[in-house]
Enzyme design. Sequence first.
Site, mmCIF file in Angstrom:
data_model
loop_
_atom_site.group_PDB
_atom_site.id
_atom_site.type_symbol
_atom_site.label_atom_id
_atom_site.label_comp_id
_atom_site.label_asym_id
_atom_site.label_seq_id
_atom_site.Cartn_x
_atom_site.Cartn_y
_atom_site.Cartn_z
ATOM 1 N N GLY A 33 0.837 -1.197 0.000
ATOM 2 C CA GLY A 33 0.000 0.000 0.000
ATOM 3 C C GLY A 33 0.870 1.245 0.000
ATOM 4 O O GLY A 33 2.108 1.162 0.062
ATOM 5 N N SER A 35 2.782 4.695 1.081
ATOM 6 C CA SER A 35 3.504 5.147 2.266
ATOM 7 C C SER A 35 2.500 5.838 3.190
ATOM 8 O O SER A 35 1.699 6.657 2.744
ATOM 9 C CB SER A 35 4.602 6.143 1.857
ATOM 10 O OG SER A 35 5.247 6.669 2.995
ATOM 11 N N ALA A 37 0.093 4.288 4.776
ATOM 12 C CA ALA A 37 -1.172 3.548 4.833
ATOM 13 C C ALA A 37 -1.312 2.747 6.121
ATOM 14 O O ALA A 37 -2.425 2.402 6.528
ATOM 15 C CB ALA A 37 -1.291 2.617 3.623
ATOM 16 N N LYS A 39 1.116 0.006 6.864
ATOM 17 C CA LYS A 39 1.665 -1.341 6.656
ATOM 18 C C LYS A 39 2.549 -1.786 7.812
ATOM 19 O O LYS A 39 2.413 -2.897 8.319
ATOM 20 C CB LYS A 39 2.464 -1.389 5.346
ATOM 21 C CG LYS A 39 1.678 -1.039 4.103
ATOM 22 C CD LYS A 39 2.540 -1.085 2.866
ATOM 23 C CE LYS A 39 3.706 -0.110 2.901
ATOM 24 N NZ LYS A 39 3.285 1.306 3.002
ATOM 25 N N SER A 40 3.482 -0.924 8.197
ATOM 26 C CA SER A 40 4.417 -1.275 9.271
ATOM 27 C C SER A 40 3.694 -1.448 10.601
ATOM 28 O O SER A 40 3.922 -2.424 11.325
ATOM 29 C CB SER A 40 5.514 -0.217 9.397
ATOM 30 O OG SER A 40 6.314 -0.191 8.228
ATOM 31 N N SER A 107 5.914 -1.740 -2.412
ATOM 32 C CA SER A 107 5.903 -2.669 -3.559
ATOM 33 C C SER A 107 4.854 -2.241 -4.582
ATOM 34 O O SER A 107 3.840 -2.905 -4.754
ATOM 35 C CB SER A 107 5.664 -4.117 -3.096
ATOM 36 O OG SER A 107 4.600 -4.242 -2.190
#
Length: 200
Positions: A33, A35, A37, A39-40, A107
């Site tokens: 997704g 930057s 969003a 994810k981390s 990605s």
Amino acid sequence: MKSKNIVWHKAQITKRDRRRLNGHKSAILWFTGFSGAGKSSLSVAVEKELHKRGIRTYVLDGDNVRHGLNNNLGFSPEDRTENIRRIGEVSKLFVDAGVMTLTAFISPYREDRNMVREMVDDGEFLEIYVKCSLEECEKRDPKGLYKKARNGEIKGFTGIDAPYEAPVDPELVVETDKETLRESVAAVLNFLQEKGYIQE
């Protein structure tokens, strides 16, 4: 130049053996997704819950990997592809080791994500689209990168002057601009339970 004088050495302990020892399946949970969003944050929170259940895990995070393994790569389309290829190969090793592997990478290209999917067996690559509007990601801007991109200080930034190709048919979609972190974590865990990757 790639050497031709290399031969794969077959191990005596298999992926099935390692999974049996661990007591659970292994797979790649590929969080993709924009930057900002989430994810981390999501991958770390999911790992914490899996760890509580006795599941062997490891998180591969985009920035962290670029500090070491991929510290010689930039953000050109070619470097982005190589970044994902390397992460795919590392993730494949973790899956072979019987570890539930969580990856948090923008990605942006479908072809790159599909490349990783093809590296592993069916059912071992779970694409999780961390869906969040660009407007919300830019509003959050946790690292100040969108501001720099808008000011021309960063070139080739995903969503600003570089594309993001959203998943067409991901295994799971979580909408982090509509859900709390707890709700998104629950969605991932429920999915893993329903599909038999983990037990309740």
